[in-house]
Write an enzyme that holds these catalytic residues in place. Structure first.
Site, short mmCIF file in Angstrom:
data_model
loop_
_atom_site.label_atom_id
_atom_site.label_comp_id
_atom_site.label_asym_id
_atom_site.label_seq_id
_atom_site.Cartn_x
_atom_site.Cartn_y
_atom_site.Cartn_z
N ARG A 11 43.69 31.31 55.64
CA ARG A 11 44.92 31.88 55.09
C ARG A 11 45.62 32.60 56.23
O ARG A 11 45.00 32.94 57.24
CB ARG A 11 44.57 32.85 53.97
CG ARG A 11 44.07 32.15 52.73
CD ARG A 11 43.33 33.10 51.81
NE ARG A 11 44.20 34.21 51.41
CZ ARG A 11 43.74 35.39 51.01
NH1 ARG A 11 42.46 35.64 51.00
NH2 ARG A 11 44.58 36.34 50.64
N SER A 13 47.06 35.62 56.23
CA SER A 13 47.14 37.08 56.19
C SER A 13 46.42 37.64 57.42
O SER A 13 45.60 36.94 58.05
CB SER A 13 46.48 37.63 54.91
OG SER A 13 45.08 37.47 54.99
N LYS A 81 33.45 36.91 48.70
CA LYS A 81 33.64 37.34 47.31
C LYS A 81 34.80 36.59 46.64
O LYS A 81 34.89 36.56 45.42
CB LYS A 81 33.85 38.84 47.22
CG LYS A 81 35.15 39.38 47.78
CD LYS A 81 35.20 40.90 47.65
CE LYS A 81 36.40 41.51 48.30
NZ LYS A 81 37.68 41.27 47.64
N ASP A 82 35.68 35.95 47.44
CA ASP A 82 36.80 35.18 46.87
C ASP A 82 36.41 33.74 46.53
O ASP A 82 37.21 33.01 45.93
CB ASP A 82 37.97 35.11 47.88
CG ASP A 82 38.61 36.47 48.11
OD1 ASP A 82 38.50 37.34 47.23
OD2 ASP A 82 39.22 36.65 49.18
N THR A 128 44.35 49.18 41.28
CA THR A 128 43.44 48.11 41.72
C THR A 128 43.78 46.83 40.97
O THR A 128 44.18 46.89 39.81
CB THR A 128 41.95 48.45 41.48
OG1 THR A 128 41.16 47.30 41.82
CG2 THR A 128 41.66 48.81 40.03
N SER A 130 41.46 44.54 40.56
CA SER A 130 40.14 44.01 40.21
C SER A 130 39.65 44.54 38.87
O SER A 130 39.62 45.74 38.63
CB SER A 130 39.15 44.42 41.32
OG SER A 130 37.84 44.51 40.84
N LEU A 131 39.26 43.62 37.99
CA LEU A 131 38.71 44.01 36.68
C LEU A 131 37.43 44.82 36.86
O LEU A 131 37.15 45.75 36.11
CB LEU A 131 38.42 42.77 35.83
CG LEU A 131 39.60 41.92 35.38
CD1 LEU A 131 39.10 40.70 34.62
CD2 LEU A 131 40.55 42.72 34.50
N ARG A 132 36.63 44.44 37.85
CA ARG A 132 35.36 45.13 38.11
C ARG A 132 35.60 46.59 38.51
O ARG A 132 34.97 47.51 37.97
CB ARG A 132 34.62 44.40 39.24
CG ARG A 132 33.37 45.11 39.75
CD ARG A 132 32.83 44.42 41.01
NE ARG A 132 33.82 44.43 42.09
CZ ARG A 132 34.03 45.46 42.92
NH1 ARG A 132 33.33 46.57 42.78
NH2 ARG A 132 34.93 45.37 43.88
N ARG A 133 36.52 46.80 39.44
CA ARG A 133 36.82 48.17 39.87
C ARG A 133 37.45 48.98 38.73
O ARG A 133 37.12 50.15 38.52
CB ARG A 133 37.75 48.15 41.08
CG ARG A 133 37.08 47.64 42.35
CD ARG A 133 38.09 47.35 43.45
NE ARG A 133 37.42 46.92 44.68
CZ ARG A 133 38.02 46.20 45.62
NH1 ARG A 133 39.29 45.84 45.48
NH2 ARG A 133 37.36 45.86 46.72
N ARG A 150 48.39 44.18 43.66
CA ARG A 150 48.17 42.85 44.23
C ARG A 150 48.72 42.77 45.65
O ARG A 150 49.44 43.65 46.09
CB ARG A 150 48.88 41.81 43.35
CG ARG A 150 48.24 41.60 41.97
CD ARG A 150 46.93 40.84 42.06
NE ARG A 150 47.02 39.79 43.05
CZ ARG A 150 47.69 38.64 42.88
NH1 ARG A 150 48.31 38.40 41.76
NH2 ARG A 150 47.73 37.74 43.85
N GLY A 151 48.41 41.66 46.32
CA GLY A 151 48.92 41.43 47.67
C GLY A 151 47.81 41.57 48.70
O GLY A 151 46.68 41.94 48.37
N ASN A 152 48.12 41.23 49.95
CA ASN A 152 47.11 41.39 50.99
C ASN A 152 46.93 42.88 51.31
O ASN A 152 47.63 43.73 50.77
CB ASN A 152 47.46 40.55 52.24
CG ASN A 152 48.76 40.98 52.89
OD1 ASN A 152 49.06 42.17 52.97
ND2 ASN A 152 49.54 40.03 53.35
N THR A 155 50.08 44.84 52.35
CA THR A 155 51.01 45.02 51.22
C THR A 155 50.51 46.11 50.28
O THR A 155 51.29 46.94 49.81
CB THR A 155 51.12 43.69 50.43
OG1 THR A 155 51.43 42.64 51.33
CG2 THR A 155 52.19 43.76 49.35
N ARG A 156 49.21 46.11 50.01
CA ARG A 156 48.66 47.08 49.07
C ARG A 156 48.70 48.50 49.63
O ARG A 156 48.98 49.46 48.91
CB ARG A 156 47.22 46.69 48.68
CG ARG A 156 47.19 45.52 47.70
CD ARG A 156 45.79 45.17 47.28
NE ARG A 156 45.08 44.43 48.31
CZ ARG A 156 43.76 44.55 48.56
NH1 ARG A 156 43.04 45.40 47.87
NH2 ARG A 156 43.20 43.82 49.48
N CYS A 241 34.01 32.39 33.32
CA CYS A 241 34.96 33.41 32.85
C CYS A 241 34.92 34.60 33.81
O CYS A 241 33.86 35.00 34.24
CB CYS A 241 34.57 33.87 31.45
SG CYS A 241 35.38 35.38 30.93
#
Length: 310
Positions: A11, A13, A81-82, A128, A130-133, A150-152, A155-156, A241
């Site tokens: 990618r 980024s 992790k991605d 965040t 992330s659902l986990r965080r 969101r974003g790299n 950006t975040r 899921c």
């Protein structure tokens, strides 16, 4: 022997390029010729939708998978992790590089009071994507609000400066790698990371013996074993899921210590496991830990998460 130029897909980024350049220099140190081929991914281009609405599986890896299968690149470098736990047909994992920090951190805005000055008992807004965080934060601080981010990395960090939030959660390794780790951050050692967080993985075409052999020389076996257990735990729980799942395996002496968790989306329900196994018996350990969670309320929790996410 070292005739072919290995085209490294990445990618575009800053973090992804850092990772790809790291692999590039390691391969060149071994005598291989390489070339970087940056590719834009859908995950980078669509910043207004939460990841889970975009069919998260492989959102950051899909473009490079296609580039590999169509012969534009030979290998791809990813934040592990991605990467979906099930790789596309014809693509295989060839190396896991030595893992960096797996920790999550809370970055507070430059103008915010020092960490001791933030009263976490008060209502706060934390960002965040992330659902986990999100679930782990809300479990610990139920009176807080979590907003999508969101974003790299760059950006975040900019969005954190531009908004009136008390903090945003990042993977420590990502900020360290591109020298963006700010002074004002708090280690979230209580938060279990995403499976394989902090690790980089190389993938190649299954029938490309040259690239497979070259990149396999960069494999770090301890990191490979730990990430294998964490991803096996994830894959057994998820069943396709996306859910708030954390996992961390660490080798201590001749044993592996594993911690895993599954949360409800609102953070109210928490299922966890902590177990040890001998390093020599690591195969199937992640699956075994996931089955324990599933048989102790995890199956029902996963069903309700699937229903909530439609």
């Amino acid at each position: 022997m070292l005739k072919k130029t290995i085209r490294i897909g990445t990618r575009d980024s800053e973090l992804a390029l850092w990772q790809a350049n790291t692999v590039k220099s390691k391969l060149e140190n071994l005598g291989y010729t390489t070339q970087l081929v940056p590719v834009k991914s859908d995950g980078d281009l669509v910043l207004d939708k939460p990841l889970y609405e975009m069919g998260i599986t492989g959102i950051f890896t899909k473009t490079l998978d296609v580039a590999m299968i169509t012969g534009i690149v030979d290998i791809a470098v990813h934040s592990m992790k991605d990467v979906p736990t099930l790789l596309p047909n014809g693509i295989v994992q060839t190396a896991v590089l030595e893992r960096a920090s797996s920790e999550d951190i809370l970055v507070t805005p430059p103008f915010a009071p020092h960490k001791k000055g933030i009263d976490w008992e008060q209502p706060c807004t934390i960002a965040t994507g992330s659902l986990r965080r999100q679930a782990q934060w809300l479990h610990r601080y139920p009176n807080h609000k979590v907003v999508d981010l969101r974003g790299n990395v760059n950006t975040r960090l900019q969005k954190l400066k531009d908004n009136n939030w008390q903090g945003a959660i990042f993977a420590k390794a990502g900020l360290q790698r591109i020298n963006l780790l700010p002074e004002n951050y708090i280690d979230l050692s209580w938060m279990l990371p995403a499976p394989a967080q902090g690790a980089m993985v190389i993938v190649a075409l299954e029938n490309d013996e040259f690239s497979k052999e070259a990149t396999s020389k960069l494999n770090h076996s301890t990191s490979e074993i730990c990430t294998h257990i964490e991803r096996e735990f994830l894959s057994t729980l998820e069943g396709g899921c996306t859910a708030p799942i954390g996992a961390l395996a660490e080798i201590i002496g001749n044993e592996i210590l594993f911690k895993g968790c599954l949360f409800s989306l609102d953070g109210q329900s928490k299922l966890e496991i902590e177990r040890k196994v001998l390093v020599s018996e690591y195969k199937g350990f992640g699956k075994e830990c996931a089955k324990f969670i599933l048989s102790n309320g995890g199956s029902e929790l996963m069903s309700s998460i699937k229903n909530q996410m439609g």
